[in-house]
Scaffold this active site. Structure first.
Site, PDB file in Angstrom:
ATOM      1  N   HIS A 197      -3.596   6.356  14.016  1.00  0.00           N
ATOM      2  CA  HIS A 197      -3.368   5.010  14.553  1.00  0.00           C
ATOM      3  C   HIS A 197      -1.971   4.500  14.153  1.00  0.00           C
ATOM      4  O   HIS A 197      -1.240   3.955  14.955  1.00  0.00           O
ATOM      5  CB  HIS A 197      -4.461   4.086  14.005  1.00  0.00           C
ATOM      6  CG  HIS A 197      -4.668   4.178  12.513  1.00  0.00           C
ATOM      7  ND1 HIS A 197      -4.744   5.379  11.837  1.00  0.00           N
ATOM      8  CD2 HIS A 197      -4.749   3.229  11.547  1.00  0.00           C
ATOM      9  CE1 HIS A 197      -4.890   5.150  10.545  1.00  0.00           C
ATOM     10  NE2 HIS A 197      -4.899   3.844  10.344  1.00  0.00           N
ATOM     11  N   ASP A 199      -0.766  -4.042   9.815  1.00  0.00           N
ATOM     12  CA  ASP A 199      -2.115  -4.487   9.475  1.00  0.00           C
ATOM     13  C   ASP A 199      -3.066  -3.536  10.169  1.00  0.00           C
ATOM     14  O   ASP A 199      -2.937  -3.269  11.366  1.00  0.00           O
ATOM     15  CB  ASP A 199      -2.379  -5.944   9.884  1.00  0.00           C
ATOM     16  CG  ASP A 199      -3.518  -6.509   9.039  1.00  0.00           C
ATOM     17  OD1 ASP A 199      -3.343  -6.627   7.819  1.00  0.00           O
ATOM     18  OD2 ASP A 199      -4.599  -6.798   9.593  1.00  0.00           O
ATOM     19  N   ASN A 203       0.849  -1.194   0.000  1.00  0.00           N
ATOM     20  CA  ASN A 203       0.000   0.000   0.000  1.00  0.00           C
ATOM     21  C   ASN A 203       0.892   1.255   0.000  1.00  0.00           C
ATOM     22  O   ASN A 203       1.571   1.542   0.986  1.00  0.00           O
ATOM     23  CB  ASN A 203      -0.889  -0.052   1.257  1.00  0.00           C
ATOM     24  CG  ASN A 203      -1.830   1.117   1.361  1.00  0.00           C
ATOM     25  OD1 ASN A 203      -1.469   2.237   1.020  1.00  0.00           O
ATOM     26  ND2 ASN A 203      -3.027   0.873   1.856  1.00  0.00           N
ATOM     27  N   GLU A 213      -0.565 -14.721   1.986  1.00  0.00           N
ATOM     28  CA  GLU A 213      -2.003 -14.721   2.287  1.00  0.00           C
ATOM     29  C   GLU A 213      -2.224 -14.272   3.716  1.00  0.00           C
ATOM     30  O   GLU A 213      -1.565 -14.779   4.641  1.00  0.00           O
ATOM     31  CB  GLU A 213      -2.555 -16.137   2.124  1.00  0.00           C
ATOM     32  CG  GLU A 213      -3.313 -16.304   0.843  1.00  0.00           C
ATOM     33  CD  GLU A 213      -4.134 -17.570   0.876  1.00  0.00           C
ATOM     34  OE1 GLU A 213      -5.273 -17.513   1.385  1.00  0.00           O
ATOM     35  OE2 GLU A 213      -3.601 -18.586   0.436  1.00  0.00           O
TER      36      GLU A 213
HETATM   37  P1  ITT Z   1      -0.750  -4.438   2.841  1.00  0.00           P
HETATM   38  O1  ITT Z   1      -1.482  -5.631   3.400  1.00  0.00           O
HETATM   39  O2  ITT Z   1       0.121  -4.773   1.669  1.00  0.00           O
HETATM   40  O3  ITT Z   1      -0.025  -3.652   3.894  1.00  0.00           O
HETATM   41  P2  ITT Z   1      -3.425  -3.315   2.529  1.00  0.00           P
HETATM   42  O4  ITT Z   1      -3.915  -1.964   2.110  1.00  0.00           O
HETATM   43  O5  ITT Z   1      -4.145  -4.511   1.946  1.00  0.00           O
HETATM   44  O6  ITT Z   1      -1.846  -3.399   2.224  1.00  0.00           O
HETATM   45  P3  ITT Z   1      -4.433  -4.036   5.151  1.00  0.00           P
HETATM   46  O7  ITT Z   1      -4.757  -5.452   4.816  1.00  0.00           O
HETATM   47  O8  ITT Z   1      -3.806  -3.725   6.483  1.00  0.00           O
HETATM   48  O9  ITT Z   1      -3.427  -3.406   4.086  1.00  0.00           O
HETATM   49  O10 ITT Z   1      -5.764  -3.170   4.977  1.00  0.00           O
HETATM   50  C1  ITT Z   1      -5.800  -1.886   5.472  1.00  0.00           C
HETATM   51  C2  ITT Z   1      -7.001  -1.159   4.910  1.00  0.00           C
HETATM   52  O11 ITT Z   1      -7.610  -0.411   5.971  1.00  0.00           O
HETATM   53  C3  ITT Z   1      -6.554  -0.143   3.879  1.00  0.00           C
HETATM   54  O12 ITT Z   1      -6.510  -0.701   2.572  1.00  0.00           O
HETATM   55  C4  ITT Z   1      -7.613   0.944   4.040  1.00  0.00           C
HETATM   56  O13 ITT Z   1      -8.770   0.592   3.346  1.00  0.00           O
HETATM   57  C5  ITT Z   1      -7.885   0.897   5.546  1.00  0.00           C
HETATM   58  N1  ITT Z   1      -6.973   1.823   6.260  1.00  0.00           N
HETATM   59  C6  ITT Z   1      -5.894   1.481   7.036  1.00  0.00           C
HETATM   60  N2  ITT Z   1      -5.249   2.569   7.470  1.00  0.00           N
HETATM   61  C7  ITT Z   1      -5.899   3.617   6.945  1.00  0.00           C
HETATM   62  C8  ITT Z   1      -5.688   5.014   6.997  1.00  0.00           C
HETATM   63  O14 ITT Z   1      -4.648   5.546   7.624  1.00  0.00           O
HETATM   64  N3  ITT Z   1      -6.557   5.802   6.364  1.00  0.00           N
HETATM   65  C9  ITT Z   1      -7.599   5.290   5.683  1.00  0.00           C
HETATM   66  N4  ITT Z   1      -7.861   3.984   5.557  1.00  0.00           N
HETATM   67  C10 ITT Z   1      -7.006   3.145   6.184  1.00  0.00           C
END
Ligand code: ITT
Length: 203
Positions: free
Chosen positions: A181, A70, A10, A41
């Site tokens: 956070h 996460d 991300n 996964e």
């Molecule tokens: P990685 O697993 O590769 O790190 P990901 O985006 O899939 O990437 P997550 O599984 O941790 O990561 O999902 C986190 C989701 O939660 C992210 O895609 C956003 O939709 C939301 N999220 C997390 N932090 C956020 C933030 O600071 N602002 C807005 N949305 C957030």
């Protein structure tokens, strides 16, 4: 200088975490620097389990200390959803805008006082031998009725921060990176500088 791999796909997370670690004498890389790493996964049932899975996987494949995040949004009126499903909430391939639209539609009849929510982040830092440390951060807010603002990523446009009277996406990125956070979890990890093997410099 020690190397730390930010183990996320991300780009929004990479930006924020790199900024937060900028004061350390670390060579910071991300998964983009290791294109051959197999995708992992996320089979855990908590943020902590998934953060550990991602950090250990990256550390094992890169041979470098790795930091994974996460995170997700917990909405009280939806019993904590989307939670660990935050990135998959509107199905595979959905955009941030589509996820926000789905969230607002599910909450259309929810009164203002019941729109409480929080962003939750667990950061795991793993060494190539599997030694792992966990850090947690939470940021409380309310879900708006319309998306507002263009900064940040994900659910930032629908997450209202009462202390600032703005959504997370309306706040300048440096303010988000003070109060989020993710900021709280990464800052907690800085207290464990020796685990990173890097000293904070004097800046
Ligand atoms: P990685 O697993 O590769 O790190 P990901 O985006 O899939 O990437 P997550 O599984 O941790 O990561 O999902 C986190 C989701 O939660 C992210 O895609 C956003 O939709 C939301 N999220 C997390 N932090 C956020 C933030 O600071 N602002 C807005 N949305 C957030």
């Amino acid at each position: 200088m020690k190397t730390l791999v930010i183990a996320t796909t991300n780009p929004g997370k990479v930006k924020e975490i790199s900024r937060l670690l900028a004061g350390l004498s670390l060579n910071i890389l991300s998964l983009a620097d290791f294109p051959a790493i197999p995708q992992v996964e996320e089979t855990g049932s908590t943020f902590t389990e998934n953060a550990i899975i991602k950090a250990r996987h990256a550390a094992k494949y890169t041979g470098e200390m790795s930091l994974a995040d996460d995170s997700g949004l917990e909405v009280d009126a939806l019993d904590g959803k989307p939670g660990i499903q935050s990135s998959r909430f509107a199905g595979p391939g959905a955009t941030d805008a589509q996820r926000n639209k789905l969230l607002l539609s599910l909450l259309k009849d929810t009164p203002d006082e019941k729109r409480t929510a929080r962003f939750h982040c667990v950061v795991a830092i793993a060494s190539p031998s599997g030694e792992t440390q966990i850090f947690d951060g939470v940021c409380e807010g309310l879900i708006t009725r319309e998306p507002r603002g263009a900064h940040g990523f994900g659910y930032d446009p629908v997450f209202f921060v009462p202390e600032y009277g703005k959504t997370m996406a309306e706040l300048p990125p440096e303010v988000k990176n003070e109060i989020s956070h993710r900021a709280k979890a990464v800052k907690a990890s800085l207290c464990f500088g020796s685990f990173f093997g890097a000293e904070a410099d004097s800046r």
